[in-house]
Design a protein around this motif. Structure first.
Motif, PDB file in Angstrom:
ATOM      1  N   ALA A 263       0.837  -1.208   0.000  1.00 15.38           N
ATOM      2  CA  ALA A 263       0.000   0.000   0.000  1.00 15.38           C
ATOM      3  C   ALA A 263       0.871   1.257   0.000  1.00 15.38           C
ATOM      4  O   ALA A 263       0.562   2.243  -0.690  1.00 15.38           O
ATOM      5  N   ASP A 264       1.965   1.233   0.763  1.00 16.27           N
ATOM      6  CA  ASP A 264       2.886   2.376   0.801  1.00 16.27           C
ATOM      7  C   ASP A 264       3.513   2.603  -0.576  1.00 16.27           C
ATOM      8  O   ASP A 264       3.689   3.749  -1.009  1.00 16.27           O
ATOM      9  N   ALA A 265       3.857   1.510  -1.246  1.00 16.99           N
ATOM     10  CA  ALA A 265       4.460   1.614  -2.578  1.00 16.99           C
ATOM     11  C   ALA A 265       3.476   2.253  -3.558  1.00 16.99           C
ATOM     12  O   ALA A 265       3.853   3.089  -4.389  1.00 16.99           O
ATOM     13  N   ARG A 266       2.231   1.879  -3.458  1.00  8.56           N
ATOM     14  CA  ARG A 266       1.186   2.451  -4.328  1.00  8.56           C
ATOM     15  C   ARG A 266       1.046   3.950  -4.073  1.00  8.56           C
ATOM     16  O   ARG A 266       0.950   4.751  -5.014  1.00  8.56           O
ATOM     17  N   MET A 267       1.066   4.327  -2.794  1.00  6.89           N
ATOM     18  CA  MET A 267       0.932   5.739  -2.442  1.00  6.89           C
ATOM     19  C   MET A 267       2.129   6.551  -2.942  1.00  6.89           C
ATOM     20  O   MET A 267       1.970   7.664  -3.462  1.00  6.89           O
ATOM     21  N   LEU A 268       3.333   5.988  -2.800  1.00  6.31           N
ATOM     22  CA  LEU A 268       4.534   6.678  -3.279  1.00  6.31           C
ATOM     23  C   LEU A 268       4.483   6.876  -4.793  1.00  6.31           C
ATOM     24  O   LEU A 268       4.855   7.940  -5.305  1.00  6.31           O
TER      25      LEU A 268
ATOM     26  N   LYS B 157       8.240  -0.457  -7.267  1.00  6.69           N
ATOM     27  CA  LYS B 157       8.211   0.417  -6.089  1.00  6.69           C
ATOM     28  C   LYS B 157       8.040  -0.418  -4.818  1.00  6.69           C
ATOM     29  O   LYS B 157       8.619  -0.102  -3.766  1.00  6.69           O
ATOM     30  N   THR B 158       7.268  -1.489  -4.929  1.00  6.17           N
ATOM     31  CA  THR B 158       7.081  -2.389  -3.788  1.00  6.17           C
ATOM     32  C   THR B 158       8.408  -3.027  -3.386  1.00  6.17           C
ATOM     33  O   THR B 158       8.708  -3.166  -2.192  1.00  6.17           O
TER      34      THR B 158
ATOM     35  N   ASP C 185      13.868  -1.410   1.845  1.00 12.52           N
ATOM     36  CA  ASP C 185      14.061  -0.417   2.911  1.00 12.52           C
ATOM     37  C   ASP C 185      13.583  -0.965   4.256  1.00 12.52           C
ATOM     38  O   ASP C 185      14.235  -0.773   5.287  1.00 12.52           O
ATOM     39  N   GLU C 186      12.452  -1.631   4.230  1.00 15.01           N
ATOM     40  CA  GLU C 186      11.893  -2.202   5.460  1.00 15.01           C
ATOM     41  C   GLU C 186      12.807  -3.293   6.017  1.00 15.01           C
ATOM     42  O   GLU C 186      13.019  -3.386   7.228  1.00 15.01           O
ATOM     43  N   GLU C 187      13.357  -4.099   5.130  1.00 14.97           N
ATOM     44  CA  GLU C 187      14.262  -5.168   5.562  1.00 14.97           C
ATOM     45  C   GLU C 187      15.548  -4.590   6.152  1.00 14.97           C
ATOM     46  O   GLU C 187      16.063  -5.095   7.159  1.00 14.97           O
ATOM     47  N   LEU C 188      16.060  -3.526   5.545  1.00 15.83           N
ATOM     48  CA  LEU C 188      17.268  -2.880   6.068  1.00 15.83           C
ATOM     49  C   LEU C 188      17.011  -2.291   7.455  1.00 15.83           C
ATOM     50  O   LEU C 188      17.863  -2.393   8.345  1.00 15.83           O
ATOM     51  N   ARG C 189      15.849  -1.689   7.634  1.00 14.55           N
ATOM     52  CA  ARG C 189      15.493  -1.146   8.954  1.00 14.55           C
ATOM     53  C   ARG C 189      15.370  -2.263   9.984  1.00 14.55           C
ATOM     54  O   ARG C 189      15.797  -2.115  11.132  1.00 14.55           O
ATOM     55  N   ARG C 190      14.791  -3.365   9.556  1.00 12.61           N
ATOM     56  CA  ARG C 190      14.631  -4.502  10.471  1.00 12.61           C
ATOM     57  C   ARG C 190      15.987  -5.044  10.916  1.00 12.61           C
ATOM     58  O   ARG C 190      16.204  -5.321  12.096  1.00 12.61           O
ATOM     59  N   ARG C 191      16.900  -5.161   9.951  1.00 12.70           N
ATOM     60  CA  ARG C 191      18.232  -5.675  10.282  1.00 12.70           C
ATOM     61  C   ARG C 191      19.002  -4.700  11.174  1.00 12.70           C
ATOM     62  O   ARG C 191      19.721  -5.122  12.086  1.00 12.70           O
TER      63      ARG C 191
END
Length: 219
Positions: free
Chosen positions: A108-113, A141-142, A148-154
């Motif tokens: 959903a975030d990718a769609r919004m971006l 975009k997804t 990005d989400e995976e990098l933040r998680r790591r």
């Protein structure tokens, strides 16, 4: 009597059709294995070749069909185990309510971006009835959002591990300090009788005998 010899088994219609069917099935297996391995592994929908929002039953049905097709015991393709493992992980992720919610949020975030970049709204025809180009851009975009989400998680996990390491070291230091204190108290207690005896002797005027030093005579 006819002198016609029986047709070799290898040339019979049944044999040829069976061989073609087998070859076609192997091609399907190899093609599916290749598709799975090329799919973006952080996107479980892509791995299973499903659209977001599908019900759990469809996920289970899709997994069962594909897992039977590419099962390592059913094909000689050396990449089958890896593809089978990715397929299983994708199903597990989508059937996990929290994991699926995170993935749906990233999509959903990718769609919004993408809408912001193209200055679109939810009422835009391109958004209401997305064409192939929009869907492709959305998928790309997804991928970016998921990375990005995976990098933040790591990064968060690394910080957490470092914090746990510091906490563990602090605990180990405290344990070592308590051990040193116990050892000191134990040694102090063990020398208690000796100290008491020395004090009593002192009170009685009994000083420990001192060895007389021999005086060397000169000459």
């Amino acid at each position: 009597m006819s002198d016609k010899k029986p047709e070799p088994k290898e040339l019979s219609d049944e044999y040829i059709l069976a061989a073609i069917a087998k070859e076609s099935k192997e091609f399907d297996k190899d093609a599916e294995i290749d598709r799975i391995l090329k799919a973006f592994r952080l996107d479980s929908y892509a791995v299973l070749d499903l659209q977001p929002g599908v019900p759990d039953n469809d996920i289970k049905k899709c997994y069962r069909m594909k897992s039977l097709l590419i099962h390592p015991d059913k094909t000689s393709n050396p990449s089958a185990p890896d593809a089978f493992d990715r397929l299983a992980k994708a199903q597990k992720s989508l059937l996990d309510e929290k994991e699926r919610a995170k993935l749906d949020e990233c999509i959903a975030d990718a769609r919004m971006l993408l809408m912001r970049e193209r200055k679109l709204t939810t009422d835009s025809e391109e958004v209401k009835d997305p064409d192939t180009e929009f869907r492709k851009a959305w998928r790309e975009k997804t991928k970016m959002v998921l990375v990005d989400e995976e990098l933040r998680r790591r990064k968060k996990m690394k910080a957490q591990m470092q914090e746990e390491g510091r906490a563990q070291k602090k605990e180990e230091d405290e344990i070592a300090e308590r051990k040193r204190k116990r050892e000191f108290e134990s040694k102090w207690e063990q020398s208690r009788e000796e100290r008491i005896g020395s004090w009593r002797d002192f009170q009685k005027g009994k000083q420990p005998d001192k060895k007389k030093k021999k005086i060397k005579t000169l000459g």
